[in-house]
Scaffold this motif. Structure first.
Motif, PDB file in Angstrom:
ATOM      1  N   GLY A 197       0.798  -1.213   0.000  1.00 39.46           N
ATOM      2  CA  GLY A 197       0.000   0.000   0.000  1.00 39.46           C
ATOM      3  C   GLY A 197       0.832   1.264   0.000  1.00 39.46           C
ATOM      4  N   ALA A 198       2.096   1.150   0.389  1.00 39.96           N
ATOM      5  CA  ALA A 198       2.985   2.315   0.421  1.00 39.96           C
ATOM      6  C   ALA A 198       3.730   2.518  -0.887  1.00 39.96           C
ATOM      7  N   GLY A 199       3.451   1.679  -1.892  1.00 32.57           N
ATOM      8  CA  GLY A 199       4.117   1.832  -3.177  1.00 32.57           C
ATOM      9  C   GLY A 199       5.412   1.046  -3.256  1.00 32.57           C
ATOM     10  N   LYS A 200       6.061   1.149  -4.430  1.00 31.96           N
ATOM     11  CA  LYS A 200       7.230   0.323  -4.712  1.00 31.96           C
ATOM     12  C   LYS A 200       8.545   1.020  -4.416  1.00 31.96           C
ATOM     13  N   GLY A 201       8.491   2.302  -4.074  1.00 33.10           N
ATOM     14  CA  GLY A 201       9.723   3.033  -3.788  1.00 33.10           C
ATOM     15  C   GLY A 201      10.418   2.495  -2.543  1.00 33.10           C
ATOM     16  N   LEU A 202      11.731   2.593  -2.533  1.00 33.37           N
ATOM     17  CA  LEU A 202      12.513   2.095  -1.398  1.00 33.37           C
ATOM     18  C   LEU A 202      12.346   3.026  -0.200  1.00 33.37           C
ATOM     19  N   LYS A 203      11.925   2.448   0.922  1.00 35.33           N
ATOM     20  CA  LYS A 203      11.737   3.209   2.158  1.00 35.33           C
ATOM     21  C   LYS A 203      12.270   2.364   3.303  1.00 35.33           C
ATOM     22  N   ALA A 204      13.069   2.973   4.164  1.00 35.13           N
ATOM     23  CA  ALA A 204      13.739   2.219   5.221  1.00 35.13           C
ATOM     24  C   ALA A 204      12.756   1.490   6.124  1.00 35.13           C
ATOM     25  N   HIS A 205      11.624   2.126   6.456  1.00 38.15           N
ATOM     26  CA  HIS A 205      10.695   1.500   7.399  1.00 38.15           C
ATOM     27  C   HIS A 205       9.911   0.347   6.778  1.00 38.15           C
ATOM     28  N   LEU A 206      10.065   0.155   5.453  1.00 33.74           N
ATOM     29  CA  LEU A 206       9.383  -0.953   4.786  1.00 33.74           C
ATOM     30  C   LEU A 206      10.329  -2.106   4.464  1.00 33.74           C
ATOM     31  N   LEU A 207      11.583  -2.007   4.858  1.00 36.48           N
ATOM     32  CA  LEU A 207      12.513  -3.109   4.654  1.00 36.48           C
ATOM     33  C   LEU A 207      12.027  -4.355   5.384  1.00 36.48           C
ATOM     34  N   GLY A 208      12.332  -5.518   4.819  1.00 36.90           N
ATOM     35  CA  GLY A 208      11.894  -6.759   5.436  1.00 36.90           C
ATOM     36  C   GLY A 208      12.315  -6.877   6.887  1.00 36.90           C
ATOM     37  N   SER A 209      13.526  -6.467   7.191  1.00 34.30           N
ATOM     38  CA  SER A 209      14.033  -6.589   8.559  1.00 34.30           C
ATOM     39  C   SER A 209      13.303  -5.674   9.535  1.00 34.30           C
ATOM     40  N   GLU A 210      12.663  -4.616   9.021  1.00 28.81           N
ATOM     41  CA  GLU A 210      11.911  -3.713   9.875  1.00 28.81           C
ATOM     42  C   GLU A 210      10.456  -4.169  10.049  1.00 28.81           C
ATOM     43  N   VAL A 211       9.908  -4.838   9.034  1.00 23.21           N
ATOM     44  CA  VAL A 211       8.489  -5.176   9.019  1.00 23.21           C
ATOM     45  C   VAL A 211       8.208  -6.571   9.566  1.00 23.21           C
ATOM     46  N   MET A 212       9.090  -7.526   9.261  1.00 26.05           N
ATOM     47  CA  MET A 212       8.820  -8.909   9.660  1.00 26.05           C
ATOM     48  C   MET A 212       8.680  -9.028  11.179  1.00 26.05           C
ATOM     49  N   GLY A 213       7.583  -9.674  11.603  1.00 27.95           N
ATOM     50  CA  GLY A 213       7.374  -9.903  13.024  1.00 27.95           C
ATOM     51  C   GLY A 213       6.963  -8.669  13.789  1.00 27.95           C
ATOM     52  N   SER A 214       6.520  -7.615  13.086  1.00 32.38           N
ATOM     53  CA  SER A 214       6.196  -6.376  13.784  1.00 32.38           C
ATOM     54  C   SER A 214       4.995  -5.692  13.145  1.00 32.38           C
ATOM     55  N   MET A 215       4.181  -5.023  13.960  1.00 26.56           N
ATOM     56  CA  MET A 215       3.121  -4.155  13.461  1.00 26.56           C
ATOM     57  C   MET A 215       3.303  -2.779  14.063  1.00 26.56           C
ATOM     58  N   SER A 216       2.886  -1.742  13.311  1.00 20.88           N
ATOM     59  CA  SER A 216       3.054  -0.379  13.813  1.00 20.88           C
ATOM     60  C   SER A 216       1.959   0.520  13.257  1.00 20.88           C
ATOM     61  N   PRO A 217       1.491   1.477  14.058  1.00 21.64           N
ATOM     62  CA  PRO A 217       0.500   2.428  13.567  1.00 21.64           C
ATOM     63  C   PRO A 217       1.179   3.573  12.823  1.00 21.64           C
ATOM     64  N   TYR A 218       0.420   4.247  11.997  1.00 26.68           N
ATOM     65  CA  TYR A 218       0.913   5.451  11.321  1.00 26.68           C
ATOM     66  C   TYR A 218      -0.278   6.325  10.973  1.00 26.68           C
ATOM     67  N   GLY A 219      -0.041   7.575  10.640  1.00 20.63           N
ATOM     68  CA  GLY A 219      -1.138   8.479  10.308  1.00 20.63           C
ATOM     69  C   GLY A 219      -2.150   8.587  11.430  1.00 20.63           C
ATOM     70  N   VAL A 220      -1.679   8.521  12.691  1.00 21.12           N
ATOM     71  CA  VAL A 220      -2.575   8.511  13.847  1.00 21.12           C
ATOM     72  C   VAL A 220      -3.126   9.917  14.103  1.00 21.12           C
ATOM     73  N   GLY A 221      -4.320   9.976  14.654  1.00 22.33           N
ATOM     74  CA  GLY A 221      -4.903  11.269  15.010  1.00 22.33           C
ATOM     75  C   GLY A 221      -5.431  12.051  13.826  1.00 22.33           C
ATOM     76  N   GLY A 222      -6.003  11.339  12.862  1.00 22.29           N
ATOM     77  CA  GLY A 222      -6.578  12.015  11.697  1.00 22.29           C
ATOM     78  C   GLY A 222      -5.564  12.404  10.652  1.00 22.29           C
ATOM     79  N   GLY A 223      -4.368  11.813  10.717  1.00 23.31           N
ATOM     80  CA  GLY A 223      -3.304  12.226   9.805  1.00 23.31           C
ATOM     81  C   GLY A 223      -3.236  11.472   8.495  1.00 23.31           C
ATOM     82  N   HIS A 224      -4.098  10.461   8.290  1.00 18.57           N
ATOM     83  CA  HIS A 224      -4.012   9.711   7.041  1.00 18.57           C
ATOM     84  C   HIS A 224      -4.839  10.391   5.959  1.00 18.57           C
ATOM     85  N   ARG A 225      -4.261  10.479   4.774  1.00 20.37           N
ATOM     86  CA  ARG A 225      -4.898  11.228   3.686  1.00 20.37           C
ATOM     87  C   ARG A 225      -6.170  10.593   3.145  1.00 20.37           C
ATOM     88  N   HIS A 226      -6.451   9.357   3.530  1.00 23.92           N
ATOM     89  CA  HIS A 226      -7.710   8.745   3.110  1.00 23.92           C
ATOM     90  C   HIS A 226      -8.891   9.133   3.997  1.00 23.92           C
TER      91      HIS A 226
END
Length: 347
Positions: free
Chosen positions: A183-212
Protein backbone atom coordinates in the motif's frame (compact mmCIF):
# COMPACT_ATOMS: atom_id res chain seq x y z
CA UNK A 1 -10.93 -4.77 -29.72
CA UNK A 2 -10.60 -1.79 -27.34
CA UNK A 3 -7.03 -0.59 -26.80
CA UNK A 4 -5.92 0.31 -23.28
CA UNK A 5 -2.76 2.11 -22.20
CA UNK A 6 -1.30 1.90 -18.69
CA UNK A 7 0.66 4.89 -17.42
CA UNK A 8 2.84 4.21 -14.40
CA UNK A 9 3.17 0.57 -15.39
CA UNK A 10 6.36 0.05 -13.37
CA UNK A 11 4.59 0.46 -10.00
CA UNK A 12 2.58 -2.05 -8.03
CA UNK A 13 -0.79 -0.65 -9.15
CA UNK A 14 0.26 -0.44 -12.79
CA UNK A 15 1.59 -3.99 -12.71
CA UNK A 16 -1.65 -5.24 -11.19
CA UNK A 17 -3.71 -3.51 -13.87
CA UNK A 18 -1.60 -5.26 -16.51
CA UNK A 19 -2.08 -8.62 -14.80
CA UNK A 20 -5.84 -8.18 -14.94
CA UNK A 21 -5.84 -6.89 -18.52
CA UNK A 22 -4.00 -10.00 -19.68
CA UNK A 23 -7.15 -11.97 -18.79
CA UNK A 24 -9.62 -9.43 -20.16
CA UNK A 25 -11.35 -10.62 -23.35
CA UNK A 26 -12.32 -7.14 -24.58
CA UNK A 27 -9.34 -4.95 -23.72
CA UNK A 28 -6.06 -5.15 -25.61
CA UNK A 29 -2.94 -3.83 -23.90
CA UNK A 30 -1.43 -0.95 -25.84
CA UNK A 31 1.32 1.35 -24.59
CA UNK A 32 2.89 0.77 -21.19
CA UNK A 33 4.62 3.85 -19.82
CA UNK A 34 6.72 4.97 -16.88
CA UNK A 35 8.73 7.89 -15.58
CA UNK A 36 12.26 7.13 -14.41
CA UNK A 37 11.98 3.52 -15.65
CA UNK A 38 11.17 4.50 -19.24
CA UNK A 39 13.33 2.56 -21.70
CA UNK A 40 13.53 -0.57 -19.55
CA UNK A 41 11.98 -3.93 -20.39
CA UNK A 42 8.86 -4.58 -18.37
CA UNK A 43 10.16 -8.06 -17.52
CA UNK A 44 13.04 -6.63 -15.50
CA UNK A 45 10.57 -4.80 -13.24
CA UNK A 46 7.58 -7.18 -13.21
CA UNK A 47 9.06 -10.63 -13.92
CA UNK A 48 5.71 -12.25 -13.09
CA UNK A 49 4.14 -10.65 -16.19
CA UNK A 50 5.78 -13.16 -18.52
CA UNK A 51 3.59 -12.48 -21.60
CA UNK A 52 4.63 -8.81 -21.45
CA UNK A 53 8.27 -9.32 -20.50
CA UNK A 54 9.69 -7.93 -23.75
CA UNK A 55 7.56 -4.79 -23.76
CA UNK A 56 9.65 -1.63 -23.44
CA UNK A 57 8.34 1.06 -21.12
CA UNK A 58 7.71 4.31 -22.99
CA UNK A 59 7.76 7.85 -21.63
CA UNK A 60 4.54 8.95 -19.98
CA UNK A 61 3.20 11.73 -22.17
CA UNK A 62 -0.12 12.65 -23.79
CA UNK A 63 1.07 11.79 -27.28
CA UNK A 64 1.68 8.15 -26.33
CA UNK A 65 -1.62 7.81 -24.45
CA UNK A 66 -3.89 9.73 -26.83
CA UNK A 67 -4.20 6.98 -29.44
CA UNK A 68 -6.00 4.62 -27.07
CA UNK A 69 -9.62 4.04 -26.13
CA UNK A 70 -8.81 3.80 -22.41
CA UNK A 71 -5.94 5.24 -20.40
CA UNK A 72 -5.31 3.89 -16.90
CA UNK A 73 -3.28 6.37 -14.85
CA UNK A 74 -1.37 4.66 -12.03
CA UNK A 75 0.69 7.72 -11.16
CA UNK A 76 1.82 9.37 -7.90
CA UNK A 77 -0.74 11.68 -6.32
CA UNK A 78 -0.75 15.10 -7.92
CA UNK A 79 0.57 13.91 -11.30
CA UNK A 80 -2.62 12.83 -13.08
CA UNK A 81 -4.43 16.15 -13.42
CA UNK A 82 -2.03 17.86 -15.82
CA UNK A 83 -1.73 14.75 -17.97
CA UNK A 84 -5.48 14.09 -18.11
CA UNK A 85 -6.12 17.67 -19.19
CA UNK A 86 -4.12 17.02 -22.36
CA UNK A 87 -5.95 13.83 -23.37
CA UNK A 88 -8.80 13.93 -25.91
CA UNK A 89 -12.33 13.97 -24.48
CA UNK A 90 -13.07 10.68 -26.25
CA UNK A 91 -10.45 8.75 -24.30
CA UNK A 92 -11.82 7.05 -21.20
CA UNK A 93 -9.43 8.09 -18.42
CA UNK A 94 -9.37 5.98 -15.25
CA UNK A 95 -7.28 7.67 -12.56
CA UNK A 96 -5.97 5.43 -9.78
CA UNK A 97 -4.46 8.37 -7.89
CA UNK A 98 -6.15 10.78 -5.52
CA UNK A 99 -6.25 13.80 -7.84
CA UNK A 100 -9.99 13.74 -8.57
CA UNK A 101 -11.46 11.88 -5.58
CA UNK A 102 -12.17 14.75 -3.21
CA UNK A 103 -14.97 17.23 -3.78
CA UNK A 104 -13.69 19.65 -1.13
CA UNK A 105 -10.71 21.85 -2.06
CA UNK A 106 -10.09 22.50 1.65
CA UNK A 107 -9.89 18.77 2.39
CA UNK A 108 -7.44 18.34 -0.50
CA UNK A 109 -5.23 21.19 0.71
CA UNK A 110 -4.92 19.63 4.19
CA UNK A 111 -3.24 16.51 2.81
CA UNK A 112 -1.68 17.35 -0.57
CA UNK A 113 0.73 20.01 -1.79
CA UNK A 114 -0.66 20.53 -5.31
CA UNK A 115 -3.70 22.61 -6.38
CA UNK A 116 -7.09 20.95 -6.15
CA UNK A 117 -7.98 19.68 -9.64
CA UNK A 118 -11.71 19.20 -9.00
CA UNK A 119 -13.59 15.92 -8.83
CA UNK A 120 -14.62 13.22 -11.29
CA UNK A 121 -17.36 10.58 -10.98
CA UNK A 122 -16.28 8.41 -8.06
CA UNK A 123 -15.54 4.82 -9.01
CA UNK A 124 -17.12 2.74 -6.26
CA UNK A 125 -20.04 1.10 -8.09
CA UNK A 126 -21.41 -0.80 -5.08
CA UNK A 127 -21.62 2.21 -2.73
CA UNK A 128 -25.27 2.35 -1.54
CA UNK A 129 -26.92 5.78 -1.53
CA UNK A 130 -30.04 7.20 0.10
CA UNK A 131 -33.17 6.45 -1.88
CA UNK A 132 -31.99 3.05 -3.09
CA UNK A 133 -29.46 4.10 -5.72
CA UNK A 134 -25.87 3.00 -6.15
CA UNK A 135 -22.79 4.92 -7.20
CA UNK A 136 -22.62 2.83 -10.41
CA UNK A 137 -25.55 4.88 -11.72
CA UNK A 138 -23.17 7.74 -12.57
CA UNK A 139 -20.39 5.55 -14.00
CA UNK A 140 -22.05 3.98 -17.05
CA UNK A 141 -20.69 5.79 -20.09
CA UNK A 142 -18.48 8.17 -18.08
CA UNK A 143 -15.33 9.41 -19.81
CA UNK A 144 -13.45 10.35 -16.63
CA UNK A 145 -13.52 8.26 -13.43
CA UNK A 146 -11.64 8.56 -10.14
CA UNK A 147 -10.77 5.18 -8.62
CA UNK A 148 -11.23 5.02 -4.81
CA UNK A 149 -8.38 4.59 -2.37
CA UNK A 150 -7.73 1.14 -0.94
CA UNK A 151 -8.68 1.88 2.67
CA UNK A 152 -11.85 3.77 1.64
CA UNK A 153 -12.96 0.77 -0.41
CA UNK A 154 -13.19 -1.70 2.48
CA UNK A 155 -14.27 0.86 5.09
CA UNK A 156 -16.92 2.68 3.03
CA UNK A 157 -18.58 -0.53 1.86
CA UNK A 158 -18.48 -1.83 5.44
CA UNK A 159 -20.35 1.09 7.02
CA UNK A 160 -22.49 2.57 4.24
CA UNK A 161 -25.40 0.06 4.42
CA UNK A 162 -26.05 0.88 8.08
CA UNK A 163 -25.93 4.61 7.42
CA UNK A 164 -28.33 4.42 4.48
CA UNK A 165 -30.75 2.33 6.55
CA UNK A 166 -30.38 4.56 9.60
CA UNK A 167 -29.43 1.74 11.98
CA UNK A 168 -26.08 3.31 12.92
CA UNK A 169 -25.14 6.88 13.82
CA UNK A 170 -22.73 8.80 11.53
CA UNK A 171 -21.09 10.99 14.17
CA UNK A 172 -19.03 8.43 16.10
CA UNK A 173 -17.40 6.13 13.54
CA UNK A 174 -14.19 4.41 14.66
CA UNK A 175 -11.97 2.34 12.37
CA UNK A 176 -8.72 0.49 12.96
CA UNK A 177 -7.27 -1.13 9.85
CA UNK A 178 -4.16 -3.12 8.98
CA UNK A 179 -2.56 -2.97 5.54
CA UNK A 180 0.20 -4.85 3.79
CA UNK A 181 3.32 -2.99 2.77
CA UNK A 182 2.46 -2.74 -0.94
CA UNK A 183 0.00 0.00 0.00
CA UNK A 184 2.98 2.32 0.42
CA UNK A 185 4.12 1.83 -3.18
CA UNK A 186 7.23 0.32 -4.71
CA UNK A 187 9.72 3.03 -3.79
CA UNK A 188 12.51 2.10 -1.40
CA UNK A 189 11.74 3.21 2.16
CA UNK A 190 13.74 2.22 5.22
CA UNK A 191 10.70 1.50 7.40
CA UNK A 192 9.38 -0.95 4.79
CA UNK A 193 12.51 -3.11 4.65
CA UNK A 194 11.89 -6.76 5.44
CA UNK A 195 14.03 -6.59 8.56
CA UNK A 196 11.91 -3.71 9.88
CA UNK A 197 8.49 -5.18 9.02
CA UNK A 198 8.82 -8.91 9.66
CA UNK A 199 7.37 -9.90 13.02
CA UNK A 200 6.20 -6.38 13.78
CA UNK A 201 3.12 -4.15 13.46
CA UNK A 202 3.05 -0.38 13.81
CA UNK A 203 0.50 2.43 13.57
CA UNK A 204 0.91 5.45 11.32
CA UNK A 205 -1.14 8.48 10.31
CA UNK A 206 -2.58 8.51 13.85
CA UNK A 207 -4.90 11.27 15.01
CA UNK A 208 -6.58 12.01 11.70
CA UNK A 209 -3.30 12.23 9.81
CA UNK A 210 -4.01 9.71 7.04
CA UNK A 211 -4.90 11.23 3.69
CA UNK A 212 -7.71 8.74 3.11
CA UNK A 213 -9.69 10.13 6.07
CA UNK A 214 -11.52 12.87 4.12
CA UNK A 215 -12.33 10.46 1.31
CA UNK A 216 -13.89 8.00 3.75
CA UNK A 217 -15.88 10.79 5.41
CA UNK A 218 -17.03 12.03 2.01
CA UNK A 219 -18.36 8.57 1.10
CA UNK A 220 -20.05 7.96 4.43
CA UNK A 221 -21.60 11.43 4.52
CA UNK A 222 -23.07 10.72 1.09
CA UNK A 223 -24.49 7.42 2.34
CA UNK A 224 -25.89 8.96 5.54
CA UNK A 225 -27.35 12.02 3.84
CA UNK A 226 -25.70 14.18 6.51
CA UNK A 227 -22.15 14.82 7.77
CA UNK A 228 -20.24 11.81 9.06
CA UNK A 229 -17.10 11.90 11.18
CA UNK A 230 -14.53 9.16 11.54
CA UNK A 231 -11.59 8.37 13.78
CA UNK A 232 -9.31 6.31 11.54
CA UNK A 233 -6.13 4.56 12.70
CA UNK A 234 -4.20 2.63 10.04
CA UNK A 235 -1.52 0.11 10.94
CA UNK A 236 1.24 -1.54 8.93
CA UNK A 237 1.13 -5.34 8.93
CA UNK A 238 3.97 -7.75 8.03
CA UNK A 239 2.41 -8.97 4.77
CA UNK A 240 2.80 -7.85 1.14
CA UNK A 241 -0.85 -7.14 0.36
CA UNK A 242 -4.31 -7.10 1.87
CA UNK A 243 -6.33 -4.88 4.23
CA UNK A 244 -8.33 -5.96 7.25
CA UNK A 245 -10.49 -3.18 8.69
CA UNK A 246 -12.57 -3.25 11.87
CA UNK A 247 -15.19 -0.51 11.73
CA UNK A 248 -17.55 0.33 14.58
CA UNK A 249 -20.48 2.72 14.96
CA UNK A 250 -23.08 3.54 17.60
CA UNK A 251 -26.34 1.67 17.21
CA UNK A 252 -29.06 4.18 16.34
CA UNK A 253 -31.81 4.77 18.93
CA UNK A 254 -34.71 2.41 18.29
CA UNK A 255 -32.73 0.10 16.01
CA UNK A 256 -33.44 -3.59 16.62
CA UNK A 257 -30.10 -5.35 17.29
CA UNK A 258 -31.53 -8.62 15.96
CA UNK A 259 -32.37 -7.03 12.59
CA UNK A 260 -29.08 -5.21 11.99
CA UNK A 261 -27.21 -7.93 10.13
CA UNK A 262 -30.06 -8.36 7.66
CA UNK A 263 -29.50 -4.77 6.47
CA UNK A 264 -26.07 -5.68 5.10
CA UNK A 265 -27.35 -8.94 3.63
CA UNK A 266 -30.12 -7.15 1.73
CA UNK A 267 -27.81 -4.40 0.55
CA UNK A 268 -25.27 -6.70 -1.05
CA UNK A 269 -27.32 -9.75 -2.01
CA UNK A 270 -26.97 -9.00 -5.74
CA UNK A 271 -23.46 -7.52 -5.70
CA UNK A 272 -20.95 -9.89 -7.37
CA UNK A 273 -17.90 -8.45 -5.61
CA UNK A 274 -19.20 -7.75 -2.08
CA UNK A 275 -20.10 -10.71 0.12
CA UNK A 276 -21.53 -10.85 3.62
CA UNK A 277 -20.13 -14.06 5.06
CA UNK A 278 -22.25 -16.66 6.87
CA UNK A 279 -22.87 -15.74 10.48
CA UNK A 280 -19.92 -16.69 12.65
CA UNK A 281 -17.39 -16.64 9.79
CA UNK A 282 -14.97 -13.71 9.81
CA UNK A 283 -13.07 -12.14 6.91
CA UNK A 284 -9.41 -12.96 6.39
CA UNK A 285 -7.00 -11.20 4.07
CA UNK A 286 -5.83 -14.62 2.85
CA UNK A 287 -9.24 -15.23 1.29
CA UNK A 288 -9.28 -12.11 -0.92
CA UNK A 289 -5.70 -12.03 -2.22
CA UNK A 290 -5.70 -11.71 -6.01
CA UNK A 291 -9.48 -11.29 -6.18
CA UNK A 292 -11.81 -8.36 -6.77
CA UNK A 293 -13.80 -9.25 -3.64
CA UNK A 294 -14.72 -7.47 -0.44
CA UNK A 295 -15.65 -9.88 2.36
CA UNK A 296 -17.73 -8.58 5.28
CA UNK A 297 -19.08 -9.73 8.61
CA UNK A 298 -21.43 -7.83 10.92
CA UNK A 299 -22.04 -8.17 14.64
CA UNK A 300 -23.78 -6.12 17.34
CA UNK A 301 -22.00 -5.45 20.63
CA UNK A 302 -25.12 -4.87 22.70
CA UNK A 303 -23.15 -4.16 25.88
CA UNK A 304 -21.38 -1.23 24.21
CA UNK A 305 -24.31 -0.32 21.99
CA UNK A 306 -22.17 -0.53 18.86
CA UNK A 307 -22.26 -2.28 15.52
CA UNK A 308 -19.00 -3.94 14.44
CA UNK A 309 -18.22 -4.60 10.77
CA UNK A 310 -15.05 -6.42 9.73
CA UNK A 311 -13.96 -6.20 6.09
CA UNK A 312 -11.14 -7.71 4.06
CA UNK A 313 -9.94 -6.54 0.66
CA UNK A 314 -6.83 -6.94 -1.49
CA UNK A 315 -5.47 -3.39 -1.64
CA UNK A 316 -3.94 -3.95 -5.08
CA UNK A 317 -6.87 -5.75 -6.73
CA UNK A 318 -10.29 -4.56 -5.54
CA UNK A 319 -8.55 -1.74 -3.67
CA UNK A 320 -6.98 -0.31 -6.84
CA UNK A 321 -6.49 -2.16 -10.14
CA UNK A 322 -9.61 -4.29 -9.98
CA UNK A 323 -11.73 -1.25 -9.25
CA UNK A 324 -10.08 0.50 -12.20
CA UNK A 325 -10.96 -2.32 -14.61
CA UNK A 326 -14.46 -2.59 -13.12
CA UNK A 327 -14.99 1.14 -13.78
CA UNK A 328 -13.61 0.82 -17.31
CA UNK A 329 -16.11 -1.96 -17.96
CA UNK A 330 -18.97 0.30 -16.87
CA UNK A 331 -17.67 3.23 -18.90
CA UNK A 332 -17.40 1.08 -22.03
CA UNK A 333 -20.78 -0.60 -21.66
CA UNK A 334 -19.29 -4.02 -20.88
CA UNK A 335 -20.49 -6.42 -18.23
CA UNK A 336 -19.13 -5.05 -14.97
CA UNK A 337 -17.47 -8.33 -13.99
CA UNK A 338 -15.59 -8.89 -17.27
CA UNK A 339 -11.99 -9.94 -16.76
CA UNK A 340 -12.15 -9.69 -12.97
CA UNK A 341 -11.33 -12.62 -10.63
CA UNK A 342 -14.11 -13.77 -8.30
CA UNK A 343 -11.83 -16.17 -6.45
CA UNK A 344 -8.74 -15.53 -4.37
CA UNK A 345 -5.46 -17.44 -4.28
CA UNK A 346 -4.76 -19.97 -1.55
CA UNK A 347 -2.78 -20.89 0.40
Amino acid sequence: MTRAAVAGASGYAGGEILRLLLAHPDLKIGAVTAGSNAGERLGTIHPHLVPLADRVLEDTNPEVLAGHDVAFLALPHGHSAALAEQLPAGVVVIDCGADFRLESADAWARFYDTPHAGSWPYGMPELPLPGGGRQRDVLAGARRIAVPGCYPTGISLALAPGLVAGVIEPDDLVVVAASGTSGAGKGLKAHLLGSEVMGSMSPYGVGGGHRHSPEIEQNLSRAAGRPASISFTPTLAPMPRGILATSTARLAPGADPDAVRAVWERTYVDEPFVHVLPEGTWPRTADVIGSNLVLLQVAVDEHAGRVVVASAVDNLTKGTAGAAVQCANLALGLDETTGLPLAGVAP
